[in-house]
Enzyme design. Structure first.
Site, PDB file in Angstrom:
ATOM      1  CB  CYS A 390     -61.775 121.478 -11.833  1.00  9.88           C
ATOM      2  SG  CYS A 390     -60.142 120.727 -11.576  1.00  9.88           S
ATOM      3  CG  HIS A 516     -60.389 125.400 -13.934  1.00 14.20           C
ATOM      4  ND1 HIS A 516     -61.082 125.669 -12.771  1.00 14.20           N
ATOM      5  CD2 HIS A 516     -59.488 124.433 -13.619  1.00 14.20           C
ATOM      6  CE1 HIS A 516     -60.619 124.904 -11.795  1.00 14.20           C
ATOM      7  NE2 HIS A 516     -59.653 124.144 -12.283  1.00 14.20           N
ATOM      8  CD  GLU A 518     -63.298 128.310 -14.021  1.00 10.91           C
ATOM      9  OE1 GLU A 518     -62.667 127.977 -13.000  1.00 10.91           O
ATOM     10  OE2 GLU A 518     -63.890 127.501 -14.762  1.00 10.91           O
TER      11      GLU A 518
END
Length: 551
Positions: A390, A516, A518
């Site tokens: 990001c 994102h 993750e």
């Protein structure tokens, strides 16, 4: 409420905490959810947060840690990340409920006149709304088990309406459909070298004073728990001895389900509800994860450059995603936490030099941004594998733009609204928004990948979907000049209007994503971008002829 109306096919497991906060209720719930899923049951989870914020989206990471984003764009508590990672499920906005949401809804109904002029009270109006939202999870998910965690500690004023709602639900749904797990802490007295169960007894007494008796107690400790302590807790708290589970702090987070399995926790719960396991339990994947951590073939050191590093929970999903990828590649991971503010002061460059890879995560606000740009420049110039998430992607774009434009003022309008080179700018649909909460580009969006790119190689796909949380994007006016100077926009929105992934062509791995990744990583299935990043880190390390860099 009518008992028959409340009845459903779901069985409810409620998790409460005592003695201290952060005792591990979320990890316990996630682990039990995994064990139930391994037995063939469908599972959904909900977190009840007592704070008056509508969601954690506007809260400082120092206050609440990471904000975890779901597919539908809900900004939620970090415990939902544990639930998704451990159980391997995709949750929705109903899975995170706050006091702020409840009070906002009840007040809105009162303003509309829905209560016909009645006096609005915590009981029944607030508690009825809480029960309605809990049952909504069961209705929407159709899960056989709904796990509900109450944030905070028994005795907190803020938690009382939630606990009262759970007490009422036990009465209305029937004890045969509800199960309470109480997680507590056993303090260790150094002078006498003994664990004390008295705080747990007091905590259970506090819980019972409001009408809730736990069916199971998870006794957390940093030290081994003798059977005599278990028996004492069982006797004084009126809980079966086999339902008092000593949970000693584990060196490996992902070993918790295995520990609870050894104590037959899920078997006890399934038997309580009069059910039988649907399939043979197979935890071989989890055992493989633990084995990989215990006997790694490689040692890697990754610099995580952020501005909230004093609280590691601000980057918990990033940290776990790195672990997942490292375990999958037989690597022992060491994270070097570098404050981006220190880089701005000229400190910390030696730490970057001693790392095998650099990761710059997301964030908001100007503080520490220049340090992240320094980290991106160092990675580009020294050919160190770099992963930007990001804001981390935006930093590598700004850094390259400053170099090729020879303009140190190239920037994002988030940080310099008057910049003469706005390479990162506010998204068009964001320009007339004034409210801060829940108004960013949030949730799951598609991304089309460029054939032959690092991104496409990592995903082994042409179209993917990823979770977003941002207001600013790459300014398309600068695409051409950036591409002419070595940057490839390897991931774009299907209409080509939004850059989703940027990477450097003449670099082993320098890639940034506007989304994102993750949030979608799993212990047994690491996210492709993290996995490729770690794979390249190891390859570059071996190419340099070393096994690990030392300071």
């Amino acid at each position: 409420m009518n008992k028959q109306k409340l009845s459903s096919q779901s069985k409810f497991i409620f998790f409460t905490g005592g003695v201290i906060s952060s005792v591990g209720k979320g990890l316990t719930a996630a682990s039990i959810g995994r064990l139930l899923k391994e037995r063939g049951f469908s599972v959904s989870v909900q977190k009840l947060d007592p704070y008056l914020n509508v969601d954690p989206g506007t809260m400082s990471p120092y206050q609440h840690g990471e904000v975890f984003v779901l597919d539908d764009g809900a900004e939620t508590d970090l415990d939902l990340g544990h639930y998704e990672r451990f159980i391997d499920i995709r949750l929705h906005k109903e899975s995170n409920l706050t006091s702020g949401q409840i009070y906002a809804e009840v007040i809105a109904k009162e303003r509309r006149g829905d209560y016909l002029g009645g006096t609005i009270q915590v009981i029944p109006h607030i508690t009825d709304e809480i029960k309605k939202r809990i049952l909504l999870v069961a209705e929407k998910s159709q899960a056989e088990f709904v796990l509900v965690e109450v944030g905070g500690t028994v005795g907190d004023i803020e938690s009382q309406p939630f606990l009262e709602s759970l007490r009422q639900l036990r009465q209305e749904l029937g004890r045969e459909n509800t199960f309470f797990v109480h997680a507590t802490w056993l303090p260790h007295i150094g002078a006498t070298d003994e664990l004390k169960s008295k705080p747990t007894q007091h905590s259970v007494r506090e819980l019972r004073s409001i009408g809730i008796s736990p069916n199971m107690i998870i006794a957390r400790s940093d030290y081994p728990v003798h059977q005599s302590i278990v028996d004492k807790i069982s006797q004084f708290c009126d809980v079966d001895s086999e339902a008092v589970i000593p949970l000693v702090t584990a060196p490996v987070l992902y070993s918790v389900p295995l520990i609870l399995e050894d104590f037959h926790v899920a078997d006890y719960i399934v038997k309580y509800f009069g059910l039988k396991a649907r399939k043979q339990v197979d935890l071989s994947e989890w055992k493989r994860i633990i084995k990989a951590e215990e006997k790694p073939k490689h040692n890697i050191r990754i610099a995580l450059v952020g501005k909230y590093i004093e609280l590691h929970d601000a980057y918990i999903s990033v940290r776990e995603a790195l672990k997942h990828a490292s375990l999958n590649n037989d690597a022992q991971l060491e994270i070097c936490w570098i404050h981006s503010g220190d880089l701005e002061k000229g400190d910390g460059l030696e730490n970057l030099a001693n790392c095998d890879g650099i990761l710059v995560p997301g964030g908001f606000g100007y503080r520490g941004v220049e340090g992240k740009i320094i980290a991106a420049r160092y990675a580009r110039e020294h050919k160190i594998p770099y992963l930007g998430l990001c804001l981390g992607m935006q930093m590598m774009v700004i850094e390259l733009a400053r170099t090729i434009l020879n303009d140190p003022k190239a920037n994002s309008t988030e940080f310099d609204p008057q910049t003469t080179a706005p390479v990162i700018d506010l998204m068009l649909e964001q320009r007339h928004i004034t409210d801060m909460g829940g108004t960013m580009r949030l949730g799951l969006y598609p991304c089309k990948l460029t054939p032959g790119s690092i991104a496409q190689r990592a995903y082994q796909a042409d179209l993917v979907e990823e979770r977003h949380r941002h207001r600013y994007e790459l300014n398309n006016d600068y695409r051409d000049i950036l591409e002419q100077n070595g940057m490839l926009f390897s991931g774009q929105s299907p209409d080509g209007m939004l850059v989703e992934i940027a990477e450097m062509k003449d670099h082993p791995f320098m890639l940034g994503s506007q989304f994102h990744p993750e949030f979608l990583s799993r212990p047994n299935r690491p996210h492709p971008l993290f996995n490729e990043f770690v794979k390249v880190v190891i390859a570059e390390q071996e190419k340099a002829g070393s096994t690990v860099k030392t300071a």
